[in-house]
Design an enzyme around this catalytic site. Structure first.
Site, PDB file in Angstrom:
ATOM      1  N   PHE A 241       0.860  -1.183   0.000  1.00 56.45           N
ATOM      2  CA  PHE A 241       0.000   0.000   0.000  1.00 56.45           C
ATOM      3  C   PHE A 241       0.894   1.231   0.000  1.00 56.45           C
ATOM      4  O   PHE A 241       1.670   1.439   0.917  1.00 56.45           O
ATOM      5  CB  PHE A 241      -0.934   0.044   1.208  1.00 56.45           C
ATOM      6  CG  PHE A 241      -1.851   1.232   1.154  1.00 56.45           C
ATOM      7  CD1 PHE A 241      -3.008   1.203   0.384  1.00 56.45           C
ATOM      8  CD2 PHE A 241      -1.551   2.402   1.840  1.00 56.45           C
ATOM      9  CE1 PHE A 241      -3.845   2.311   0.301  1.00 56.45           C
ATOM     10  CE2 PHE A 241      -2.381   3.525   1.760  1.00 56.45           C
ATOM     11  CZ  PHE A 241      -3.533   3.464   0.997  1.00 56.45           C
TER      12      PHE A 241
ATOM     13  N   ASP B 155       9.233   2.799   1.987  1.00 55.10           N
ATOM     14  CA  ASP B 155       8.036   3.559   2.340  1.00 55.10           C
ATOM     15  C   ASP B 155       7.758   3.293   3.812  1.00 55.10           C
ATOM     16  O   ASP B 155       7.177   2.267   4.165  1.00 55.10           O
ATOM     17  CB  ASP B 155       6.852   3.122   1.463  1.00 55.10           C
ATOM     18  CG  ASP B 155       5.571   3.899   1.805  1.00 55.10           C
ATOM     19  OD1 ASP B 155       5.543   4.585   2.840  1.00 55.10           O
ATOM     20  OD2 ASP B 155       4.597   3.789   1.028  1.00 55.10           O
TER      21      ASP B 155
ATOM     22  N   LYS C 227       2.441  10.555   7.746  1.00 55.03           N
ATOM     23  CA  LYS C 227       1.623  10.228   8.915  1.00 55.03           C
ATOM     24  C   LYS C 227       2.114  10.875  10.215  1.00 55.03           C
ATOM     25  O   LYS C 227       1.854  12.038  10.446  1.00 55.03           O
ATOM     26  CB  LYS C 227       1.454   8.718   9.010  1.00 55.03           C
ATOM     27  CG  LYS C 227       0.578   8.215   7.844  1.00 55.03           C
ATOM     28  CD  LYS C 227      -0.009   6.850   8.025  1.00 55.03           C
ATOM     29  CE  LYS C 227      -1.052   6.608   6.934  1.00 55.03           C
ATOM     30  NZ  LYS C 227      -0.794   5.471   6.083  1.00 55.03           N
TER      31      LYS C 227
HETATM   32  C1  LIG Z   1      -0.945   5.697   4.573  1.00 49.63           C
HETATM   33  C2  LIG Z   1       0.173   5.271   3.707  1.00 49.63           C
HETATM   34  C3  LIG Z   1       0.512   5.997   2.543  1.00 49.63           C
HETATM   35  C4  LIG Z   1      -0.304   7.148   2.030  1.00 49.63           C
HETATM   36  O1  LIG Z   1      -0.351   8.223   2.930  1.00 49.63           O
HETATM   37  P1  LIG Z   1      -1.495   9.322   2.735  1.00 49.63           P
HETATM   38  O2  LIG Z   1      -1.136  10.381   3.726  1.00 49.63           O
HETATM   39  O3  LIG Z   1      -2.800   8.667   3.021  1.00 49.63           O
HETATM   40  O4  LIG Z   1      -1.412   9.793   1.336  1.00 49.63           O
HETATM   41  C5  LIG Z   1       1.617   5.572   1.830  1.00 49.63           C
HETATM   42  N1  LIG Z   1       2.330   4.522   2.212  1.00 49.63           N
HETATM   43  C6  LIG Z   1       2.035   3.808   3.316  1.00 49.63           C
HETATM   44  C7  LIG Z   1       2.895   2.657   3.706  1.00 49.63           C
HETATM   45  C8  LIG Z   1       0.939   4.145   4.094  1.00 49.63           C
HETATM   46  O5  LIG Z   1       0.612   3.411   5.157  1.00 49.63           O
END
Ligand SMILES: *Cc1c(COP(=O)(O)O)cnc(C)c1O
Length: 413
Positions: free
Chosen positions: A148, A233, A262
């Site tokens: 994700f 990520d 986040k």
């Molecule tokens: C939540 C998330 C994103 C996207 O972040 P947003 O602020 O919702 O755009 C990208 N990568 C990972 C691993 C995430 O958990």
């Protein structure tokens, strides 16, 4: 809907109104929250809940952390937004903190996590052409099953999840899929046109999938061997969540490119960033990439406070100790329909052999907010500031809710 009949009237009205006027791209739990403090939130009827969603780890610091709130309030009265057409007096301090905290040489600020993902994809492609010498428009990035990375077209083009992609094509080319946690398969996926691999060190949304021990280090070594960038990520796993500053630290891997988001916003504001070496970051020149809101003074002030609190309150260490206790208590359980408990630090997945929604509902009735991710996995991820007493209560309630739910639901196919 029958679902709302037992609800308090104020809550039901809010839900019905949101359903009427909003897009239905989420399926929230039936609770309307109006206040938050620390690990707790209160609904419109005044009922208190332990927040184990933590806005998908954006609330590592807890709700309304007083120092982050003070930074936000103070900065909002002084200067909120400039755009990057001029310098602002807050951004430099934020970037310096970020680099000192992480050991990277340069940082590029964005807002949502997915924008930082997009930024990293562009940076990797540019490196692929300008440094590695991949022929124009041929660069490939290896991504992993069940990842994700967000919801933009690049992120869904990089997704293997049918629901995230359905009827959204045509997709961006240049993503190559490999199974997660399999070094041999990764080796086969890498070609001379590969500029990067993009991976979550632990897949959060994908179901709290922890790769086999040694995988990250081997994948990193493979990247070195084949002249490929390793992009982590850590939007969800970073900033203390898994008991280390980064989940990659667990295997002493230092990614070439680090994506954060986040919790970088301290629970108050969308703040994301891409971290890299100076040499890599200098592949971006003025005008190549940008964001109107990225690096704005309010974001910088909030992000700076979020970093200070993370360090001073030792949130990583707290997550590690709390996580060991939580996983220790749940790992030994033998309960029907409970398949596995896994995770690291305070990112814990409880996998059932039945849909996890029923467990989420049983927990909600017990004053705990937690949500399923991928049908059969319940994710438990409270703010990292959770204290021992509250953690003990969480364990107790989880065990009771598991026992309560187990016999009542039929196994899914
Ligand atoms: C939540 C998330 C994103 C996207 O972040 P947003 O602020 O919702 O755009 C990208 N990568 C990972 C691993 C995430 O958990």
């Amino acid at each position: 809907m029958v679902l709302y009949l037992g609800m308090q009237e104020g809550a039901r009205d809010v839900i019905l109104s949101e359903l009427r006027y909003g897009a239905h791209n989420y399926a929230p739990l039936d609770v309307v929250v109006e206040r938050g403090e620390g690990v707790w939130v209160w609904d419109v009827a005044g009922r208190r809940y332990l927040d184990c969603v933590s806005a998908y780890s954006a609330l590592n610091h807890g709700h309304a952390h007083p120092r982050i709130r003070a930074a936000l309030v103070e900065q909002s009265a002084r200067l909120s937004l400039t755009s990057r057409a001029v310098y602002n007096d807050r951004l430099a301090g934020f970037l310096e903190r970020l680099c000192r905290l992480t050991g990277y040489e340069a940082a590029l600020p964005m807002n949502a996590g997915v924008e930082a993902v997009e930024t990293a994809v562009k940076l990797a492609r540019r490196w692929g052409y300008d440094v590695k010498g991949i022929p124009p428009d041929g660069a490939e990035i290896v991504v992993f099953a069940n990842n994700f990375h967000g919801r933009t077209m690049a992120a869904v083009s990089a997704s293997s999840t049918p629901q995230y992609r359905k009827s959204f094509g045509p997709f961006l080319p240049g993503f190559v899929f490999a199974p997660f946690g399999d070094v041999a398969a990764l080796r086969r996926a890498i070609t001379p046109a590969t500029c990067a691999i993009l991976l979550e060190p632990i897949q959060g949304e994908g179901g709290v999938n922890v790769p086999p021990s040694g995988y990250l280090a081997e994948a990193f070594a493979l990247c070195r061997e084949r002249d490929v960038l390793f992009i982590a990520d850590e939007v969800q796993t970073g900033l203390g969540r898994t008991g280390d500053l980064f989940a990659c630290d667990h295997e002493r891997v230092r990614p070439d490119v680090m994506i954060l988001g986040k919790a970088l916003g301290g629970g108050y504001y969308p703040v994301s960033a891409v971290l890299a070496s100076r040499a890599l970051m200098d592949l971006f020149e003025p005008g190549d990439h940008g964001s109107t809101f990225g690096g704005n003074p309010l974001a910088a002030a909030v992000g700076s406070a979020a970093i200070d609190v993370l360090v001073e309150e030792r949130l990583s260490q707290r997550a590690r100790a709390a996580g060991e206790r939580l996983l220790g208590a749940l790992g030994a359980l033998q309960i029907p329909h409970l398949r596995e408990v896994r995770g690291r630090g305070l990112l814990v997945g409880i996998e059932l052999d039945v849909p996890a929604r029923s467990l989420a509902q049983a927990l909600l009735a017990r004053g705990i907010i937690a949500k399923e991710t991928h049908e059969n996995v319940l994710r438990i991820a409270p703010p990292l500031i959770i204290d021992d007493e509250t953690l003990g209560m969480l364990v107790e309630q989880l065990v009771e809710a598991l026992r309560e739910v187990a016999p009542t639901v039929a196994p899914s196919s």
